[in-house]
Write a protein that holds these residues in place. Structure first.
Motif, PDB file in Angstrom:
ATOM      1  N   LEU A  29      45.106   4.211  -5.969  1.00 18.61           N
ATOM      2  CA  LEU A  29      45.730   3.397  -4.926  1.00 18.61           C
ATOM      3  C   LEU A  29      45.243   1.948  -4.997  1.00 18.61           C
ATOM      4  O   LEU A  29      46.027   1.007  -4.824  1.00 18.61           O
ATOM      5  N   LYS A  30      43.969   1.793  -5.293  1.00 18.11           N
ATOM      6  CA  LYS A  30      43.419   0.441  -5.413  1.00 18.11           C
ATOM      7  C   LYS A  30      44.028  -0.299  -6.597  1.00 18.11           C
ATOM      8  O   LYS A  30      44.332  -1.496  -6.512  1.00 18.11           O
ATOM      9  N   ARG A  31      44.203   0.429  -7.718  1.00 20.15           N
ATOM     10  CA  ARG A  31      44.765  -0.214  -8.907  1.00 20.15           C
ATOM     11  C   ARG A  31      46.216  -0.630  -8.676  1.00 20.15           C
ATOM     12  O   ARG A  31      46.640  -1.711  -9.099  1.00 20.15           O
ATOM     13  N   ILE A  32      46.971   0.233  -8.013  1.00 24.76           N
ATOM     14  CA  ILE A  32      48.361  -0.125  -7.703  1.00 24.76           C
ATOM     15  C   ILE A  32      48.398  -1.267  -6.697  1.00 24.76           C
ATOM     16  O   ILE A  32      49.209  -2.190  -6.824  1.00 24.76           O
ATOM     17  N   GLU A  53      52.063  -1.112   1.513  1.00 31.45           N
ATOM     18  CA  GLU A  53      52.442  -1.724   2.783  1.00 31.45           C
ATOM     19  C   GLU A  53      53.879  -2.226   2.732  1.00 31.45           C
ATOM     20  O   GLU A  53      54.602  -2.212   3.735  1.00 31.45           O
ATOM     21  N   GLU A  54      54.304  -2.648   1.541  1.00 35.86           N
ATOM     22  CA  GLU A  54      55.679  -3.107   1.355  1.00 35.86           C
ATOM     23  C   GLU A  54      56.646  -1.936   1.224  1.00 35.86           C
ATOM     24  O   GLU A  54      57.745  -1.957   1.792  1.00 35.86           O
ATOM     25  N   TRP A  55      56.243  -0.905   0.478  1.00 37.25           N
ATOM     26  CA  TRP A  55      57.139   0.210   0.189  1.00 37.25           C
ATOM     27  C   TRP A  55      57.324   1.162   1.362  1.00 37.25           C
ATOM     28  O   TRP A  55      58.383   1.758   1.523  1.00 37.25           O
ATOM     29  N   ILE A  56      56.278   1.363   2.165  1.00 40.20           N
ATOM     30  CA  ILE A  56      56.317   2.363   3.236  1.00 40.20           C
ATOM     31  C   ILE A  56      56.748   1.700   4.536  1.00 40.20           C
ATOM     32  O   ILE A  56      56.100   0.745   4.988  1.00 40.20           O
ATOM     33  N   PRO A  57      57.815   2.156   5.174  1.00 41.33           N
ATOM     34  CA  PRO A  57      58.279   1.527   6.405  1.00 41.33           C
ATOM     35  C   PRO A  57      57.205   1.379   7.483  1.00 41.33           C
ATOM     36  O   PRO A  57      57.174   0.357   8.175  1.00 41.33           O
ATOM     37  N   LEU A  58      56.333   2.375   7.645  1.00 42.49           N
ATOM     38  CA  LEU A  58      55.275   2.245   8.652  1.00 42.49           C
ATOM     39  C   LEU A  58      54.114   1.374   8.179  1.00 42.49           C
ATOM     40  O   LEU A  58      53.153   1.162   8.924  1.00 42.49           O
ATOM     41  N   GLY A  59      54.186   0.886   6.956  1.00 38.00           N
ATOM     42  CA  GLY A  59      53.311  -0.189   6.517  1.00 38.00           C
ATOM     43  C   GLY A  59      51.920   0.166   6.075  1.00 38.00           C
ATOM     44  O   GLY A  59      51.055  -0.712   5.993  1.00 38.00           O
ATOM     45  N   ARG A  60      51.674   1.435   5.732  1.00 42.11           N
ATOM     46  CA  ARG A  60      50.323   1.801   5.285  1.00 42.11           C
ATOM     47  C   ARG A  60      50.328   3.161   4.623  1.00 42.11           C
ATOM     48  O   ARG A  60      51.237   3.968   4.810  1.00 42.11           O
ATOM     49  N   VAL A  61      49.277   3.408   3.849  1.00 35.74           N
ATOM     50  CA  VAL A  61      49.026   4.728   3.271  1.00 35.74           C
ATOM     51  C   VAL A  61      48.473   5.641   4.369  1.00 35.74           C
ATOM     52  O   VAL A  61      47.739   5.196   5.249  1.00 35.74           O
ATOM     53  N   ALA A  62      48.824   6.911   4.320  1.00 34.61           N
ATOM     54  CA  ALA A  62      48.339   7.859   5.322  1.00 34.61           C
ATOM     55  C   ALA A  62      46.906   8.285   5.025  1.00 34.61           C
ATOM     56  O   ALA A  62      46.418   8.175   3.897  1.00 34.61           O
ATOM     57  N   GLN A  63      46.245   8.787   6.046  1.00 37.22           N
ATOM     58  CA  GLN A  63      44.936   9.406   5.908  1.00 37.22           C
ATOM     59  C   GLN A  63      45.102  10.925   5.930  1.00 37.22           C
ATOM     60  O   GLN A  63      46.039  11.452   6.541  1.00 37.22           O
ATOM     61  N   LEU A  99      59.094  19.682   6.405  1.00 33.52           N
ATOM     62  CA  LEU A  99      58.632  18.720   7.397  1.00 33.52           C
ATOM     63  C   LEU A  99      57.956  17.587   6.637  1.00 33.52           C
ATOM     64  O   LEU A  99      56.911  17.774   6.010  1.00 33.52           O
ATOM     65  N   TYR A 100      58.574  16.418   6.656  1.00 30.86           N
ATOM     66  CA  TYR A 100      58.029  15.265   5.940  1.00 30.86           C
ATOM     67  C   TYR A 100      57.028  14.532   6.821  1.00 30.86           C
ATOM     68  O   TYR A 100      57.281  14.283   7.999  1.00 30.86           O
ATOM     69  N   GLN A 101      55.898  14.185   6.220  1.00 29.52           N
ATOM     70  CA  GLN A 101      54.863  13.406   6.910  1.00 29.52           C
ATOM     71  C   GLN A 101      54.515  12.246   5.982  1.00 29.52           C
ATOM     72  O   GLN A 101      53.554  12.284   5.230  1.00 29.52           O
ATOM     73  N   GLU A 102      55.370  11.192   5.990  1.00 30.98           N
ATOM     74  CA  GLU A 102      55.269  10.190   4.935  1.00 30.98           C
ATOM     75  C   GLU A 102      55.588   8.767   5.394  1.00 30.98           C
ATOM     76  O   GLU A 102      55.774   7.879   4.570  1.00 30.98           O
ATOM     77  N   GLY A 103      55.636   8.560   6.710  1.00 34.62           N
ATOM     78  CA  GLY A 103      55.802   7.203   7.210  1.00 34.62           C
ATOM     79  C   GLY A 103      57.128   6.547   6.848  1.00 34.62           C
ATOM     80  O   GLY A 103      57.234   5.320   6.849  1.00 34.62           O
ATOM     81  N   VAL A 127      63.294   4.156  -3.918  1.00 36.84           N
ATOM     82  CA  VAL A 127      64.062   3.455  -4.941  1.00 36.84           C
ATOM     83  C   VAL A 127      63.384   2.144  -5.324  1.00 36.84           C
ATOM     84  O   VAL A 127      63.657   1.567  -6.368  1.00 36.84           O
ATOM     85  N   ARG A 128      62.471   1.658  -4.497  1.00 41.55           N
ATOM     86  CA  ARG A 128      61.747   0.423  -4.798  1.00 41.55           C
ATOM     87  C   ARG A 128      60.551   0.660  -5.702  1.00 41.55           C
ATOM     88  O   ARG A 128      59.941  -0.287  -6.199  1.00 41.55           O
TER      89      ARG A 128
END
Length: 254
Positions: free
Chosen positions: A196-199, A205-215, A239-243, A250-251
């Motif tokens: 995640l750090k390398r990416i 934050e840009e790709w995920i509508p809720l703006g962050r990686v989940a914990q 049941l999706y849990q993916e923000g 597609v991005r």
């Protein structure tokens, strides 16, 4: 509504791949909620710490080896009077572009992510039938439907597990056994934190509508919902849990 429908207190729960990551967090979350949690890891060395946390309720099996899955199931059939919740969480993800395709890695991915949960579910069916209303939860991924560049093996394995869930909901309903998928998106764990750090977290934050990686902790409430009577009329679905990440894939670029 009776608040007890969300309870998993005293339910017997088996969580595969529960020594690290999402599986470990689920084990701790279900135990805190009052469940009798059984954990699983690939070998005794990985289970030492979890053994202490779960007061000895652990079983070992290398999921690349079908005979070890069978031995683990036989052990549980002897020890448990019934099984209320089976969470098929164990899985591997190995990035493999087509130009570097390796059939051994492909087979290993399918074995751990698809064949093993199918095998284990079939072997533990007698215990699940003894529960008044068992729930099977398969940890899939947003990639059960969304393609991921350089990761066909993983995506294919999750897509196959998704279809297993849909088919089994038809077969297992007469036994009052429900089966659903819990599909995380990008979740930060010790295993993938460096990736995640390398990416770049800013990319997510840009790709995920809720703006962050989940914990990992955020996977516990939906899992408890699927395990509890609150989802008593829910089977064969995801049941999706993916923000909202599934809508933006597609991005995604390698």
């Amino acid at each position: 509504m009776n608040e007890n429908v969300f309870s998993v207190a005293n339910k017997v729960v088996l969580i595969t791949g529960s020594t690290t990551g999402i599986g470990r967090t689920l084990a701790e979350g279900f135990q805190a909620a009052g469940a009798e949690v059984w954990g699983h890891g690939p070998d005794a060395a990985h289970l030492d710490e979890l053994d202490t946390v779960l007061s000895g309720r652990v079983v070992a099996a290398d999921f690349t080896q079908p005979d070890q899955i069978e031995a683990m199931a036989a052990q549980l059939l002897q020890k448990l009077p019934h099984l209320d919740v089976l969470i098929n969480n164990a899985g591997i993800e190995i990035i493999m572009p087509m130009e570097r395709w390796n059939m051994a890695i492909f087979h290993k991915t399918l074995q751990v992510n698809t064949y093993a949960p199918v095998h284990l579910t079939s072997l533990l069916l007698p215990l699940l039938k003894k529960s008044p209303g068992a729930s099977i939860i398969n940890l899939t991924s947003v990639h059960e439907t969304q393609p991921y560049p350089h990761n066909a093996a993983y995506s294919m394995s999750k897509a196959a597990l998704n279809m297993f869930t849909k088919t089994m909901c038809l077969e297992l309903a007469p036994f009052k056994i429900r089966i659903n998928n819990l599909a995380p998106g990008a979740v930060e764990t010790n295993m993938n934190r460096e990736v995640l750090k390398r990416i770049g977290y800013e990319k997510f934050e840009e790709w995920i509508p809720l703006g962050r990686v989940a914990q990992a902790e955020e996977m516990v409430p939906p899992a408890i919902f699927l395990a509890s009577d609150a989802s008593i009329y829910m089977t064969g679905t995801t049941l999706y849990q993916e923000g909202g990440y599934i809508h933006n894939l597609v991005r995604y670029r390698p």
